[in-house]
Design an enzyme around this catalytic site. Structure first.
Site, PDB file in Angstrom:
ATOM      1  N   LYS A  65       0.813  -1.218   0.000  1.00 37.71           N
ATOM      2  CA  LYS A  65       0.000   0.000   0.000  1.00 37.71           C
ATOM      3  C   LYS A  65       0.849   1.272   0.000  1.00 37.71           C
ATOM      4  O   LYS A  65       0.355   2.334  -0.356  1.00 37.71           O
ATOM      5  CB  LYS A  65      -0.970  -0.004   1.185  1.00 37.71           C
TER       6      LYS A  65
ATOM      7  N   LYS B 195      -4.758 -10.021  -5.795  1.00 40.20           N
ATOM      8  CA  LYS B 195      -6.020 -10.374  -5.128  1.00 40.20           C
ATOM      9  C   LYS B 195      -7.102  -9.345  -5.472  1.00 40.20           C
ATOM     10  O   LYS B 195      -6.795  -8.167  -5.711  1.00 40.20           O
ATOM     11  CB  LYS B 195      -5.834 -10.507  -3.620  1.00 40.20           C
TER      12      LYS B 195
ATOM     13  N   LYS C  48     -11.137  -4.098  -2.800  1.00 39.83           N
ATOM     14  CA  LYS C  48     -12.142  -3.047  -2.955  1.00 39.83           C
ATOM     15  C   LYS C  48     -11.516  -1.700  -3.303  1.00 39.83           C
ATOM     16  O   LYS C  48     -12.195  -0.822  -3.816  1.00 39.83           O
ATOM     17  CB  LYS C  48     -13.059  -2.960  -1.728  1.00 39.83           C
TER      18      LYS C  48
HETATM   19  N1  AQP Z   1      -9.551 -11.203  -2.571  1.00 38.84           N
HETATM   20  C1  AQP Z   1      -9.873 -11.710  -1.404  1.00 38.84           C
HETATM   21  N2  AQP Z   1     -10.138 -13.032  -1.285  1.00 38.84           N
HETATM   22  C2  AQP Z   1     -10.480 -13.561  -0.079  1.00 38.84           C
HETATM   23  N3  AQP Z   1     -10.586 -12.823   1.060  1.00 38.84           N
HETATM   24  C3  AQP Z   1     -10.340 -11.502   0.973  1.00 38.84           C
HETATM   25  N4  AQP Z   1     -10.358 -10.511   1.874  1.00 38.84           N
HETATM   26  C4  AQP Z   1     -10.019  -9.345   1.282  1.00 38.84           C
HETATM   27  N5  AQP Z   1      -9.799  -9.554  -0.032  1.00 38.84           N
HETATM   28  C5  AQP Z   1      -9.980 -10.876  -0.247  1.00 38.84           C
HETATM   29  C6  AQP Z   1     -10.696 -10.689   3.274  1.00 38.84           C
HETATM   30  O1  AQP Z   1     -11.780  -9.817   3.572  1.00 38.84           O
HETATM   31  C7  AQP Z   1     -11.681  -9.412   4.949  1.00 38.84           C
HETATM   32  C8  AQP Z   1     -11.831  -7.949   5.065  1.00 38.84           C
HETATM   33  O2  AQP Z   1     -10.745  -7.305   4.438  1.00 38.84           O
HETATM   34  P1  AQP Z   1     -10.378  -5.825   4.876  1.00 38.84           P
HETATM   35  O3  AQP Z   1     -11.516  -4.948   4.608  1.00 38.84           O
HETATM   36  O4  AQP Z   1      -9.896  -5.816   6.271  1.00 38.84           O
HETATM   37  O5  AQP Z   1      -9.183  -5.374   3.996  1.00 38.84           O
HETATM   38  P2  AQP Z   1      -8.289  -6.108   2.983  1.00 38.84           P
HETATM   39  O6  AQP Z   1      -7.894  -7.457   3.432  1.00 38.84           O
HETATM   40  O7  AQP Z   1      -7.166  -5.174   2.662  1.00 38.84           O
HETATM   41  O8  AQP Z   1      -9.324  -6.221   1.770  1.00 38.84           O
HETATM   42  P3  AQP Z   1      -9.459  -5.326   0.507  1.00 38.84           P
HETATM   43  O9  AQP Z   1     -10.755  -5.645  -0.117  1.00 38.84           O
HETATM   44  O10 AQP Z   1      -8.250  -5.467  -0.338  1.00 38.84           O
HETATM   45  O11 AQP Z   1      -9.542  -3.846   1.110  1.00 38.84           O
HETATM   46  P4  AQP Z   1      -8.637  -2.606   0.809  1.00 38.84           P
HETATM   47  O12 AQP Z   1      -8.639  -2.488  -0.686  1.00 38.84           O
HETATM   48  O13 AQP Z   1      -9.304  -1.457   1.491  1.00 38.84           O
HETATM   49  O14 AQP Z   1      -7.284  -2.891   1.365  1.00 38.84           O
HETATM   50  C9  AQP Z   1     -10.335  -9.932   5.462  1.00 38.84           C
HETATM   51  O15 AQP Z   1     -10.557 -11.106   6.206  1.00 38.84           O
HETATM   52  C10 AQP Z   1      -9.578 -10.218   4.198  1.00 38.84           C
HETATM   53  O16 AQP Z   1      -8.604 -11.213   4.378  1.00 38.84           O
END
Ligand code: AQP
Length: 337
Positions: free
Chosen positions: A118, A199, A202
């Site tokens: 990030k 991966k 969002k």
């Molecule tokens: N691609 C994915 N496949 C499976 N699990 C996923 N998680 C995130 N992306 C995937 C799981 O969703 C939960 C919540 O995630 P988060 O909101 O804490 O942030 P993150 O892991 O950083 O997910 P994002 O979607 O990529 O958010 P941003 O873009 O804001 O950083 C966690 O249990 C995560 O493992």
């Protein structure tokens, strides 16, 4: 044996199929039964303090918190079985987060992959992005959590949480339960539709890279029809050789309950066009009832009440841990009782 389950999701964008299949669906499956004689507890949090480690528009952030809480309810989280709340509504998270920053080392925080990803190429990086894993550890440890259901990308942060718990316990005496991580065998890392090496996320600037839980049926169909595949035509599960198609197969399997073998057999000789259409329809039918419930819940005003009650319950448990932490570390005057 009593289990305490804790997990959270950031309101940092629209929730994706990755968040749903990797995390949310597990949350629902792990909820304690109301009739259970066991004393299992589940806490599902909206981790808004984590979201501000990157800049957020304040008005949008508040809306997204309520959107996410409505989705929690729409996918099947039940406030009678799980405590649903917003992280910043329970100030103990910030307090313990700070204390754990004073237990964590710069070296271990700088090894966190998510921080590296990030912050890559950014001229200005917020301090919170660097220290956020200590806050995540606080979220988990406050509730004496034994099990944390997460996607694959959070495993490293969970290892750090365990290390911080162990270190604190060694230095100040037994205080925290050391939690175990729970990830799915399949679906723990749903990949981007435009690049199967990344991966699904969002906050990816390309909206075509993800399916969002609240996408319309037409958006879902369009996104899957544009999803990258390969130059072959065979619908075959081979994560190393056919990463994009294998990712789509995992999504198909998890949204229909069919095995990957059965799906491959059904599309044998049919090519990617039919496969992608079938996949899109499977996802649309899986999400439609969730979207309908979401719309009812979001407009009902019920969510604010659920979150208020959840925060009161969470704060009581968190305060019990904090009292012990302050005593062990020697903080405060002791006059708080
Ligand atoms: N691609 C994915 N496949 C499976 N699990 C996923 N998680 C995130 N992306 C995937 C799981 O969703 C939960 C919540 O995630 P988060 O909101 O804490 O942030 P993150 O892991 O950083 O997910 P994002 O979607 O990529 O958010 P941003 O873009 O804001 O950083 C966690 O249990 C995560 O493992």
């Amino acid at each position: 044996m009593t289990r305490t389950i804790f997990s959270g999701i950031q309101p940092s964008g629209q929730i994706t199929l990755g968040n749903y299949l990797g995390a949310l669906k597990q949350f629902v499956a792990l909820q304690p039964q109301v009739s259970d004689s066991s004393t299992d507890q589940a806490y599902y949090c909206i981790v808004d303090l984590h979201a501000i480690t990157v800049p957020q528009d304040p008005r949008e952030l508040r809306e997204r918190i309520l959107d996410l809480a409505s989705l929690y309810l729409a996918v099947g989280l039940d406030p009678k079985r799980s405590t649903l709340f917003v992280q910043s509504d329970v100030s103990a998270h910030s307090e313990l987060g700070w204390i754990l920053q004073c237990v964590a080392h710069m070296g271990e925080l700088s090894r966190m992959t998510q921080y590296k990803e990030k912050s890559e190429g950014k001229e200005s990086i917020l301090t919170g992005l660097f220290t956020y894993p200590a806050l995540m550890a606080a979220d988990i440890l406050l509730y004496q959590t034994s099990l944390v259901p997460v996607g694959d990308d959070q495993k490293q942060h969970l290892e750090l949480t365990r290390d911080l718990a162990d270190r604190f316990n060694m230095r100040f005496g037994e205080t925290f339960t050391v939690p175990e991580v729970l990830t799915l065998k399949q679906g723990a890392r749903i990949m981007s539709l435009d690049d199967p090496t990344k991966k699904m996320s969002k906050s990816n600037p390309n909206p075509q890279s993800r399916v969002e839980l609240l996408d319309s049926p037409d958006e879902i169909r369009k996104k899957f029809s544009r999803a990258v595949t390969d130059s072959d035509r065979a619908v075959r599960f081979d994560p190393a050789g056919k990463a994009a198609v294998s990712n789509l197969l995992v999504i198909y399997s998890l949204t229909t309950g069919q095995t990957i073998d059965d799906i491959c057999t059904a599309y044998d000789g049919k090519g990617y066009g039919d496969f992608k259409k079938g996949l899109a329809e499977a996802v649309v039918s899986h999400l439609q009832p969730i979207q309908a419930r979401y719309r009812d819940i979001r407009s009902s005003g019920e969510v604010e009440r659920v979150l208020h009650e959840g925060s009161l319950r969470a704060a009581t448990v968190a305060e019990r841990t904090m009292k012990r932490v302050r005593e062990r570390v020697g903080l405060g005057s002791g006059s708080r009782g």
